[in-house]
Design an enzyme around this catalytic site. Structure first.
Site, PDB file in Angstrom:
ATOM      1  CB  ALA A  67     -11.238 -19.537  -2.005  1.00  0.00           C
ATOM      2  CE  LYS A  68     -12.066 -14.412  -0.165  1.00  0.00           C
ATOM      3  NZ  LYS A  68     -12.742 -15.614   0.307  1.00  0.00           N
ATOM      4  CB  THR A  69      -4.983 -12.819  -3.471  1.00  0.00           C
ATOM      5  OG1 THR A  69      -6.180 -12.321  -4.075  1.00  0.00           O
ATOM      6  CG2 THR A  69      -3.795 -12.509  -4.359  1.00  0.00           C
TER       7      THR A  69
END
Length: 218
Positions: free
Chosen positions: A188-190
């Protein structure tokens, strides 16, 4: 917001397959030089990450939670130490403090919904070992007064930048203002490594301690 699996394409598949087709399936981050044909993808990633962020070094780990755990061990946190973080944070920040046998102390939040520096100063005691501001949802904590308080009381700062990779504070990348910075690299991160996390270090001595702990002395 879509889950993101649709952006995993041939580039990612080829990168994974290369480990097996060209480097004999060696997954360890160190050793096996002949078998892996001098391919150290984890170490290369660490070096590129540190270079991009402008710090001394980086250590890749299995998650953002483990990044916090290893960083706190490197910083010398012991059972009974008080560690100050903020009331609004992801649960892992406090989970790691408790897992180390330390005592979480929570500050109020300011208008940024991050650590209130005024309340931070009120919460510091002789048992305070570490300050952990959390850049929630990419929003920077007010680091200038936090760092001033850190220096005044000689208490190190660990930035929880798990949700803030790519963000900055007065032009400086988040995660590089304190003594250490931690990031999550989950789906879910960059940017993502599937699962994973990474720690940034300003000082070689802290990186060495963290790597020795993480790699069982290797």
């Amino acid at each position: 917001m879509s889950p993101g699996f649709e952006i995993i394409n041939s580039l990612e598949r080829e990168a994974v397959q290369k480990i097996f087709t060209k480097h004999n399936g060696v997954l360890f981050a160190h050793g096996f030089h002949h078998l892996r044909k001098k391919s150290f993808q984890v170490r290369s990633f660490e070096n590129e990450f540190a270079k991009k962020m402008g710090v001394h070094g980086a250590l890749a780990v299995s998650s953002g939670t483990m990044a916090q755990f290893v960083a706190m061990k490197a910083l010398g946190c012991q059972p009974g130490d008080e560690i100050i973080t903020q009331a609004f944070t992801f649960v892992a920040t406090v989970e790691v403090i408790l897992a180390l046998g330390c005592v979480p102390v929570l500050t109020e939040c300011d208008a940024s919904l991050n650590m209130d520096p005024r309340d931070l100063e009120r919460k510091i005691t002789s048992k305070t070992k570490l300050i952990i501001p959390v850049h929630m949802l990419g929003q920077p904590a007010d680091m200038t007064p936090i760092l001033k308080i850190s220096r005044r009381f000689n208490v190190p700062v660990l930035e929880d930048a798990c949700e803030a990779l790519g963000g900055s504070y007065h032009g400086q990348p988040l995660g590089t203002l304190g003594d250490c910075g931690v990031f999550s690299l989950d789906f879910a991160k960059t940017i993502t490594t599937g699962e994973g996390g990474i720690i940034l270090f300003k000082k070689k001595s802290l990186l060495t301690k963290a790597r020795e702990f993480h790699d069982h002395g290797h």
